[in-house]
Design an enzyme around this catalytic site. Structure first.
Site, PDB file in Angstrom:
ATOM      1  CG  HIS A  24       1.621   4.240  -9.794  1.00  0.00           C
ATOM      2  ND1 HIS A  24       1.368   3.230  -8.899  1.00  0.00           N
ATOM      3  CD2 HIS A  24       2.977   4.336  -9.883  1.00  0.00           C
ATOM      4  CE1 HIS A  24       2.510   2.746  -8.445  1.00  0.00           C
ATOM      5  NE2 HIS A  24       3.492   3.387  -9.020  1.00  0.00           N
TER       6      HIS A  24
ATOM      7  CG  HIS B  32       4.090  -3.102 -10.049  1.00  0.00           C
ATOM      8  ND1 HIS B  32       2.933  -3.027  -9.313  1.00  0.00           N
ATOM      9  CD2 HIS B  32       5.017  -2.368  -9.362  1.00  0.00           C
ATOM     10  CE1 HIS B  32       3.135  -2.284  -8.237  1.00  0.00           C
ATOM     11  NE2 HIS B  32       4.395  -1.876  -8.245  1.00  0.00           N
TER      12      HIS B  32
END
Length: 319
Positions: free
Chosen positions: A37, A112
């Site tokens: 992920h 992110h």
């Protein structure tokens, strides 16, 4: 990396080519595939700006308290191994969140919370080198977070993908079985989260990602089980075995990190993995993605699920 740990982390480097022949004609979306992920967060740049799509509260605080960037960084790092190390460890699905970094140049980066120091082009070349050295391994790449990109960035990214991988790209009309892909020397399935994917034969549609958006393992498992009861998608899909914090949680735990949140809970999540099974049934899993891969036996556990398919095949043959 210690030799013992290195051997453990590379024992699955060529696991696809070692699968039993009975599994070579089963589509990859019916097999069990380990994924990471937010795969690129190991190289987040602490000096980069905060992602504009971050929660408004964090963006507001960053304007007046620049030091909060360090806190955001700790909560944004989901992986500590490089792309090559992840692939060596057996990861066959990469979750790539792509964006233009506003303070650098026209080059595309990953994001992110913060942006990476490594560009998309550098990473794609790294992946291409690994595929060259492991010619029977197949990789699925999800190109996500593309909604904010300008058309010129899409064109640049798509051209970059095609120029680097060329004949290794599997067209979306192909049946993605190991035998079929090996026969034609295809090694890469690129899933592109934008309608532009319809225009290119070598871009597959985006992959559904089951995301619980929680810090609680019990809710995460409940969410995944509920999704399984509804039924799996027809093609590729990801069960996200990752815990996620929000802005208020981060501010309540300024000295914490995603690593501190996740590591103690991996054994519990690992037990859930062992109970899964691949295949065509409604409650089957396909790609399972985790944070901090390499911190437990997650990759091996996901790969071993394919033995359940093999056992089922043998049972049917004995009838």
């Amino acid at each position: 990396m210690e030799e013992k740990h290195y051997r453990r982390m590379t024992e699955n480097q060529q696991w696809m080519s070692h699968l039993c022949e009975e599994l070579w004609d089963i589509p990859l979306y019916d097999l069990s595939i380990p994924g990471s992920h937010d795969s690129m967060t190991y190289c987040l740049d602490k000096l980069s700006p905060v992602d504009p799509s971050s929660p408004k509260l964090l963006l507001f605080l960053e304007k007046f308290f620049p030091s909060i960037t360090r806190t955001i960084l700790k909560w944004s790092i989901t992986q500590t191994m490089s792309v090559t190390e992840q692939l060596d460890a057996g990861i066959r699905y990469l979750d790539l969140r792509i964006a233009q970094r506003p303070d650098v140049s026209s080059n595309l980066y990953f994001v992110h919370g913060l942006y990476t120091s490594q560009t998309v082009a550098e990473t794609l070349h790294e992946i291409a080198d690994w595929l060259q050295q492991n010619p029977q391994e197949i990789l699925i790449v999800g190109c996500d977070n593309l909604q904010s990109m300008l058309m010129e960035h899409h064109i640049s990214l798509i051209n970059c993908i095609h120029s680097i991988f060329g004949a290794k790209l599997c067209p979306k009309h192909e049946q993605p079985t190991l035998r079929n892909l090996w026969r034609q020397n295809y090694q890469l399935i690129v899933c592109y989260d934008n309608p532009l994917a319809l225009l290119f034969e070598y871009l597959w549609p985006s992959i559904p990602y089951w995301w619980a958006n929680t810090t609680r393992t019990s809710f995460l498992i409940h969410f995944l089980e509920m999704k399984k009861q509804i039924g799996r998608p027809d093609g590729f899909f990801v069960a996200g075995l990752n815990l996620t914090e929000n802005a208020s949680y981060i501010l309540k735990h300024p000295f914490g990190s995603l690593k501190k949140l996740t590591l103690p809970k991996l054994p519990f999540l690992h037990k859930w993995v062992e109970k899964q099974h691949p295949g065509v049934s409604r409650d089957a899993t396909n790609i399972i993605a985790e944070d901090l891969i390499g911190s437990d036996d997650f990759v091996s556990a996901v790969i071993k699920l394919n033995m359940k398919l093999l056992d089922r095949t043998h049972a049917l043959l004995k009838r």
